[in-house]
Design an enzyme around this catalytic site. Structure first.
Site: not given
Length: 718
Positions: A433, A526, A520
């Site tokens: 991340e 999510e 993504e």
């Protein structure tokens, strides 16, 4: 015969037309007009037509027809530049170069084991008139049976440097088409789709977005590609781009009165759009067409417009079915961080005296639990998020030093866990991340990739959550696009596969760099309360550029059962979640739920264990965006077939013809379906499983509940 004679006569007599370059049968040349102004060409099957001309002001103009219907009315092309005159008009045509291509190539992974690349095309060579130093601009067109594409080519010339203020590629639509769209945000595609006519887009644009988002990050009249459209006559159209390299991502800015889209490039901090030096080629602008919705799902035009594989070796690239320490953080059951921010020194990230809060998900015991279950159930890998230091103070922070991508938390023993995983035949997937701090990631990426090589990680999930650093950059700018591709290229050098989240939407570059096994770039699982319409639209939009890491496989829909602070309920049945593994193609498929939830429904989990992630043949049987999708696929490594379907908010009865099966062969089928009382809103976990023998002459009746679906495996009986 007369048609062929006129074509050859045009070649012989016109100084504008060079000898035909053909890799196809010269007895079926593309047709063109002979008036010296308009150049027209058709697709190999003759259904799609494109015409190009310079109008009376020397403006490049094109139009597109599909059968008897005009899809794109005459539309202009060109550029506006900073510190240069525009290149919009005053052109003369110097030459036209025709080509025909009919070839087949094999992807490293994909929906099909081979892809046909067949088109007619031409490049028109333009030069400015009446100038001492005329600039040159070439435009290349390709016409496929399922669409049209064009791109700009800036040849080597005296004027080298170009700074684009605006690209002015128009698409004047043939009518007030129905559209499935998301807003033209420069930083995210994480929106649910809105369905309106083109004329209703501005009125339906979220008002809060218009009021609260700066015009430097959003255009209130622009929508993102891939844009799915339907004409009043029932034709299907899709607008996208292909081969996005060294250029900003394109949105489409709509003039509602004329129903004209104009390319709307993501800006750089100084307001310009792109900078380059000749020679240079832009990405392709693509118009896909089809008689049926499934034609849009099945087209490979985006991949065909990308360059062939650039990697000398690809045997290290492989599809992946994985689990992960992820859903428990998303739902709030556990945390990415090791402790609370107040319990340690943020300046030094010294955890020696930190007090753990006890909810850290990426701890040794929990990770081993996932590894054990994955190994016992034939999975390939386990993703672990929150393994590295820095999660206490990262989200929404404008700083450039949080993560180093190599230092684990005290309760994550990277040496021991890697050995434990490898001993059980499981690889761990690294998580990076970046918090959208690109300079920080670029400083650390070599060391991070080297760490992966040292420990046997061969896949990384990267993330770019937050406002992009350096300040002023957008996620889809030319600078950011170059960063994402640089990471993929660097990863290829290290034999690492990449799954990038919050990066720019893919545009077929996985053909050139097949280690880009996932992205993504859309609203995924999510977002726990998204509508059931959303996954029926994504294959028509986001997935046209490449596979999505959608992370399906939720088995417990009431999230409060295991995360008391989360009162969300996912709007899907278990059969719907199984169907996604067939309708939502990806070589990277996650079983996102917890091991204990799968163990409790082991009979349904069997489909997730069995379903492949690499295919030799795919068929889209029936579909309508926003309503339902039904698909069937053949395993690349066996004679087994798999079928699946999902539906949106309305229940649907469907008769599945098995004519895709091998004639004369009997199959044992296992059918995973919604129970008679299943409902994705009120009774989501009710399912039934049945077995029977079938052959290719059989039709199976299926009922899909609201927010429901089905999945079927077909195993040949020898």
């Amino acid at each position: 015969m007369k048609k062929n004679f006129l074509f050859l006569l045009a070649i012989a007599c016109s100084s504008l037309l060079p000898a035909l370059q053909s890799s196809a049968d010269a007895a079926n040349p593309p047709m063109l007009t002979l008036d010296g102004k308009t150049t027209s060409i058709t697709s190999p099957d003759g259904k799609v037509g494109l015409s190009f001309l310079l109008d009376s002001e020397g403006r490049p103009t094109y139009s597109v027809v599909f059968g008897e219907e005009t899809i794109v009315r005459p539309s202009t092309l060109g550029f506006e530049f900073k510190d240069q005159e525009p290149m919009l008009k005053n052109f003369r045509r110097v030459n036209v170069d025709f080509c025909q291509v009919d070839s087949v190539w094999q992807p490293v992974w994909g929906e099909n084991s081979s892809i046909e690349n067949k088109y007619n095309g031409f490049t028109v060579f333009l030069s400015e008139k009446n100038k001492q130093q005329p600039r040159k601009l070439n435009i290349e067109f390709r016409v496929y049976d399922d669409g049209v594409a064009f791109r700009y080519l800036f040849p080597d010339q005296d004027v080298k440097k170009f700074v684009v203020a605006d690209e002015k590629s128009q698409m004047r639509m043939g009518g007030d088409y129905k559209a499935w769209w998301i807003p033209g945000d420069y930083d995210t595609q994480e929106y649910e789709y809105t369905c309106t006519n083109l004329s209703g887009i501005r009125a339906a644009m979220p008002q809060a977005l218009i009021e609260n988002v700066s015009t430097t990050t959003f255009s209130p009249t622009a929508v993102q590609t891939s844009l799915m459209l339907k004409t009043p006559s029932g034709k299907y159209v899709n607008l996208h781009e292909a081969a996005l390299v060294d250029y900003p991502a394109m949105h489409l800015n709509l003039d509602e009165e004329s129903l004209t889209f104009t390319s709307w490039l993501t800006p750089s901090p100084d307001g310009t759009k792109a900078s380059f030096e000749a020679p240079f080629r832009t990405p392709w602008r693509v118009i896909m067409v089809g008689d049926k919705a499934t034609d849009i799902l099945a087209t490979d035009i985006i991949y065909n417009l990308n360059d062939p594989c650039a990697l000398a070796e690809t045997d290290w690239i492989h599809p992946v079915k994985y689990m992960g320490v992820w859903w428990e953080m998303i739902t709030g059951k556990s945390a990415w961080s090791y402790c609370d921010a107040r319990d340690f020194d943020l300046a030094t990230f010294d955890y020696s005296k930190a007090k753990p809060h006890g909810h850290h998900g990426a701890n040794n015991e929990n990770v081993r639990r996932y590894i054990d279950f994955a190994s016992q159930n034939g999975m390939d890998a386990v993703l672990v998020e929150g393994w590295n230091v820095g999660w206490e103070d990262w989200f929404g922070k404008q700083k450039d030093y949080v993560f180093d991508f190599v230092t684990p938390y005290p309760d994550f023993d990277i040496d021991a866990l890697n050995k434990y995983a490898h001993d059980k035949g499981i690889k761990l997937i690294m998580h990076h991340e970046t918090s959208a701090s690109v300079p920080n990631y670029e400083r650390h990426i070599d060391a991070a990739y080297d760490l992966m090589n040292r420990y046997g990680y061969d896949a990384v999930k990267s993330g770019y959550v937050g406002k992009m650093l350096p300040d002023g950059q957008n996620h889809y700018s030319q600078w950011a696009v170059n960063h994402y591709l640089d990471c993929v290229r660097k990863a290829a050098d290290k034999h690492i596969m990449v799954n990038a989240h919050e990066a720019v939407r893919p545009t077929g570059l996985a053909r050139t760099y097949p280690n880009l096994i996932g992205n993504e770039a859309a609203m995924g699982t999510e977002y726990q309360t998204m509508s059931p319409e959303h996954p029926t639209i994504l294959p028509f939009t986001r997935l046209k550029g490449g596979p999505m890491d959608y992370t399906p496989g939720v088995f417990v829909m009431d999230l409060s059962k295991f995360a008391p602070g989360n009162q969300n309920k996912k709007k899907a049945t278990i059969a719907n979640q199984l169907g996604l593994y067939v309708t939502m193609y990806s070589p990277l498929q996650m079983a996102c739920d917890f091991p204990e939830h799968y163990a409790a429904k082991a009979d349904a989990f069997r489909f997730i264990k069995d379903v492949p992630v690499d295919w030799s043949e795919s068929r889209y049987i029936d579909a309508e965006p926003g309503e339902f999708i039904v698909a069937a696929r053949k395993d690349k490594n066996s004679d087994c077939w798999y079928a699946g379907g999902i539906t949106a908010s309305q229940a649907k009865d469907f008769n599945l013809s098995l004519d895709f099966l091998k004639p004369g062969c009997k199959y044992e089928v296992t059918i995973y379906a919604d129970a008679h009382d299943a409902n994705g809103f009120t009774n989501p976990e009710a399912y039934v499983i049945a077995k029977r023998e079938v052959d290719s002459t059989v039709t199976i009746p299926i009922r899909m509940a609201p927010a429901g679906g089905f999945a079927i495996s077909f195993r040949p009986i020898k």
